[in-house]
Design a protein around this motif. Structure first.
Motif, PDB file in Angstrom:
ATOM      1  N   GLU A  93       0.827  -1.205   0.000  1.00  0.00           N
ATOM      2  CA  GLU A  93       0.000   0.000   0.000  1.00  0.00           C
ATOM      3  C   GLU A  93       0.865   1.259   0.000  1.00  0.00           C
ATOM      4  O   GLU A  93       0.580   2.228  -0.715  1.00  0.00           O
ATOM      5  CB  GLU A  93      -0.925   0.006   1.218  1.00  0.00           C
ATOM      6  CG  GLU A  93      -2.036  -1.037   1.159  1.00  0.00           C
ATOM      7  CD  GLU A  93      -2.915  -1.026   2.391  1.00  0.00           C
ATOM      8  OE1 GLU A  93      -3.958  -1.692   2.376  1.00  0.00           O
ATOM      9  OE2 GLU A  93      -2.562  -0.341   3.385  1.00  0.00           O
ATOM     10  N   TYR A 191     -11.507   2.499 -15.385  1.00  0.00           N
ATOM     11  CA  TYR A 191     -10.050   2.368 -15.460  1.00  0.00           C
ATOM     12  C   TYR A 191      -9.368   3.491 -16.243  1.00  0.00           C
ATOM     13  O   TYR A 191      -8.571   4.249 -15.696  1.00  0.00           O
ATOM     14  CB  TYR A 191      -9.677   1.007 -16.063  1.00  0.00           C
ATOM     15  CG  TYR A 191     -10.251  -0.147 -15.296  1.00  0.00           C
ATOM     16  CD1 TYR A 191      -9.726  -0.516 -14.049  1.00  0.00           C
ATOM     17  CD2 TYR A 191     -11.341  -0.863 -15.784  1.00  0.00           C
ATOM     18  CE1 TYR A 191     -10.261  -1.562 -13.329  1.00  0.00           C
ATOM     19  CE2 TYR A 191     -11.889  -1.926 -15.063  1.00  0.00           C
ATOM     20  CZ  TYR A 191     -11.343  -2.267 -13.839  1.00  0.00           C
ATOM     21  OH  TYR A 191     -11.886  -3.290 -13.120  1.00  0.00           O
ATOM     22  N   LEU A 195      -8.313   5.961 -13.177  1.00  0.00           N
ATOM     23  CA  LEU A 195      -7.011   5.671 -12.553  1.00  0.00           C
ATOM     24  C   LEU A 195      -6.017   6.837 -12.622  1.00  0.00           C
ATOM     25  O   LEU A 195      -5.347   7.118 -11.625  1.00  0.00           O
ATOM     26  CB  LEU A 195      -6.400   4.406 -13.156  1.00  0.00           C
ATOM     27  CG  LEU A 195      -7.027   3.084 -12.690  1.00  0.00           C
ATOM     28  CD1 LEU A 195      -6.394   1.900 -13.418  1.00  0.00           C
ATOM     29  CD2 LEU A 195      -6.873   2.904 -11.187  1.00  0.00           C
ATOM     30  N   LEU A 198      -6.285   9.229  -9.825  1.00  0.00           N
ATOM     31  CA  LEU A 198      -5.950   8.724  -8.493  1.00  0.00           C
ATOM     32  C   LEU A 198      -4.447   8.665  -8.237  1.00  0.00           C
ATOM     33  O   LEU A 198      -4.015   8.260  -7.157  1.00  0.00           O
ATOM     34  CB  LEU A 198      -6.545   7.318  -8.303  1.00  0.00           C
ATOM     35  CG  LEU A 198      -8.072   7.224  -8.424  1.00  0.00           C
ATOM     36  CD1 LEU A 198      -8.514   5.764  -8.372  1.00  0.00           C
ATOM     37  CD2 LEU A 198      -8.757   8.021  -7.328  1.00  0.00           C
ATOM     38  N   VAL A 206      -0.491   4.929  -7.709  1.00  0.00           N
ATOM     39  CA  VAL A 206      -1.815   4.794  -7.107  1.00  0.00           C
ATOM     40  C   VAL A 206      -1.678   3.995  -5.815  1.00  0.00           C
ATOM     41  O   VAL A 206      -1.067   2.927  -5.803  1.00  0.00           O
ATOM     42  CB  VAL A 206      -2.796   4.082  -8.069  1.00  0.00           C
ATOM     43  CG1 VAL A 206      -4.094   3.737  -7.348  1.00  0.00           C
ATOM     44  CG2 VAL A 206      -3.078   4.961  -9.269  1.00  0.00           C
ATOM     45  N   HIS A 207      -2.227   4.523  -4.735  1.00  0.00           N
ATOM     46  CA  HIS A 207      -2.159   3.852  -3.430  1.00  0.00           C
ATOM     47  C   HIS A 207      -3.552   3.416  -3.005  1.00  0.00           C
ATOM     48  O   HIS A 207      -4.416   4.251  -2.744  1.00  0.00           O
ATOM     49  CB  HIS A 207      -1.548   4.793  -2.386  1.00  0.00           C
ATOM     50  CG  HIS A 207      -0.151   5.205  -2.725  1.00  0.00           C
ATOM     51  ND1 HIS A 207       0.957   4.528  -2.276  1.00  0.00           N
ATOM     52  CD2 HIS A 207       0.312   6.214  -3.514  1.00  0.00           C
ATOM     53  CE1 HIS A 207       2.049   5.110  -2.748  1.00  0.00           C
ATOM     54  NE2 HIS A 207       1.682   6.136  -3.504  1.00  0.00           N
ATOM     55  N   THR A 208      -3.761   2.116  -2.974  1.00  0.00           N
ATOM     56  CA  THR A 208      -5.070   1.564  -2.647  1.00  0.00           C
ATOM     57  C   THR A 208      -5.083   0.993  -1.235  1.00  0.00           C
ATOM     58  O   THR A 208      -4.054   0.967  -0.557  1.00  0.00           O
ATOM     59  CB  THR A 208      -5.445   0.455  -3.651  1.00  0.00           C
ATOM     60  OG1 THR A 208      -6.789   0.036  -3.410  1.00  0.00           O
ATOM     61  CG2 THR A 208      -4.524  -0.757  -3.494  1.00  0.00           C
ATOM     62  N   SER A 209      -6.250   0.553  -0.789  1.00  0.00           N
ATOM     63  CA  SER A 209      -6.362  -0.168   0.489  1.00  0.00           C
ATOM     64  C   SER A 209      -6.645  -1.629   0.163  1.00  0.00           C
ATOM     65  O   SER A 209      -7.665  -1.944  -0.456  1.00  0.00           O
ATOM     66  CB  SER A 209      -7.503   0.409   1.335  1.00  0.00           C
ATOM     67  OG  SER A 209      -7.205   1.721   1.732  1.00  0.00           O
ATOM     68  N   SER A 222      -9.760  -4.768  -3.062  1.00  0.00           N
ATOM     69  CA  SER A 222      -9.130  -3.459  -3.058  1.00  0.00           C
ATOM     70  C   SER A 222     -10.197  -2.380  -3.014  1.00  0.00           C
ATOM     71  O   SER A 222     -11.227  -2.484  -3.675  1.00  0.00           O
ATOM     72  CB  SER A 222      -8.263  -3.314  -4.311  1.00  0.00           C
ATOM     73  OG  SER A 222      -7.775  -1.990  -4.431  1.00  0.00           O
ATOM     74  N   SER A 223      -9.955  -1.326  -2.237  1.00  0.00           N
ATOM     75  CA  SER A 223     -10.909  -0.224  -2.174  1.00  0.00           C
ATOM     76  C   SER A 223     -10.184   1.108  -2.032  1.00  0.00           C
ATOM     77  O   SER A 223      -9.028   1.155  -1.640  1.00  0.00           O
ATOM     78  CB  SER A 223     -11.879  -0.422  -1.006  1.00  0.00           C
ATOM     79  OG  SER A 223     -11.187  -0.488   0.228  1.00  0.00           O
ATOM     80  N   ASP A 224     -10.875   2.187  -2.356  1.00  0.00           N
ATOM     81  CA  ASP A 224     -10.338   3.544  -2.241  1.00  0.00           C
ATOM     82  C   ASP A 224      -9.015   3.702  -2.979  1.00  0.00           C
ATOM     83  O   ASP A 224      -8.050   4.188  -2.396  1.00  0.00           O
ATOM     84  CB  ASP A 224     -10.169   3.921  -0.772  1.00  0.00           C
ATOM     85  CG  ASP A 224     -11.492   3.830  -0.017  1.00  0.00           C
ATOM     86  OD1 ASP A 224     -12.527   4.198  -0.606  1.00  0.00           O
ATOM     87  OD2 ASP A 224     -11.493   3.389   1.143  1.00  0.00           O
TER      88      ASP A 224
END
Length: 224
Positions: A93, A191, A195, A198, A206-209, A222-224
């Protein structure tokens, strides 16, 4: 670093069918404890007290969850797979995912041109222009004007879901084009167009959770 126990992961392994693992719910399940301000409303409880209660509950949950994991034969999975994986996911992350901005921009333009072409073919077969994204207008065109055999009926009319349309697509070119239109617009909006917006300005990534305790199958989401 230094984390030796994770309440959420332990509870997840014991019951992976839950939709969430809020500390208040886990405390009630394993300790029959109602937390003021968490599982029951209490206007007298301030945020500092709630945090202190949560820290105390996490400490008290460690033993019963560990005991149940061992009794179920799941402790090795927890200790050797899930807990170490949390640190790996944290690194992923923070590192982020490299995105080829120029490639996505080019893809968006290409898809946009194909969407317009598919849109034109749909209008030609329908004999008029209409909002392809509107289920109501789609129902009118397909089932009233063109007289296609309707599938499942909902409270708003005959279904225009992907499953319903796929059954009609074999014998009806306009339906096949509508499914293609949906596929293209989804790729473009989800996408190709989204993307790049973000991308973190500092890291260029891109940094996701990455959610470790969501799916019953154990796969990540994966979210946010």
């Amino acid at each position: 670093r230094g984390v030796s126990f994770d309440t959420m992961l332990g509870a997840y392994i014991l019951d992976s069918s839950r939709s969430s693992y809020e500390i208040g719910d886990i405390a009630f399940d394993h300790l029959l404890l109602e937390m003021p301000g968490v599982t029951r409303e209490d206007e007298r409880t301030d945020s500092v007290e709630i945090l202190c209660n949560e820290a105390e509950v996490i400490y008290r949950l460690k033993q019963p969850i560990e005991d149940k994991l061992k009794a179920d034969g799941e402790y090795t999975l927890y200790k050797e797979v899930e807990l170490p994986l949390a640190a790996v996911l944290a690194d992923m992350e923070l590192t982020g995912v490299a995105i080829d901005f120029q490639q996505l921009e080019a893809l968006s333009i290409t898809i946009d041109e194909e969407v317009k072409d598919v849109e034109r073919q749909i209008y030609d077969l329908a004999g008029q222009e209409f909002n392809i994204g509107s289920p109501r207008q789609l129902q009118t065109i397909l089932f009233e004007k063109l007289g296609l055999t309707a599938g499942k009926k909902t409270k708003t009319g005959y279904s225009t879901s992907a499953a319903a349309l796929e059954q009609l697509a074999v014998d009806n070119p306009i339906v096949e084009l509508i499914l293609r239109y949906r596929e293209l617009t989804k790729i473009k909006s989800t996408y190709a167009d989204s993307l790049p917006k973000l991308i973190n300005s500092r890291t260029g990534r891109v940094h996701t959770s990455l959610n470790q305790a969501v799916t019953a199958t154990g796969r990540l989401s994966s979210s946010d």
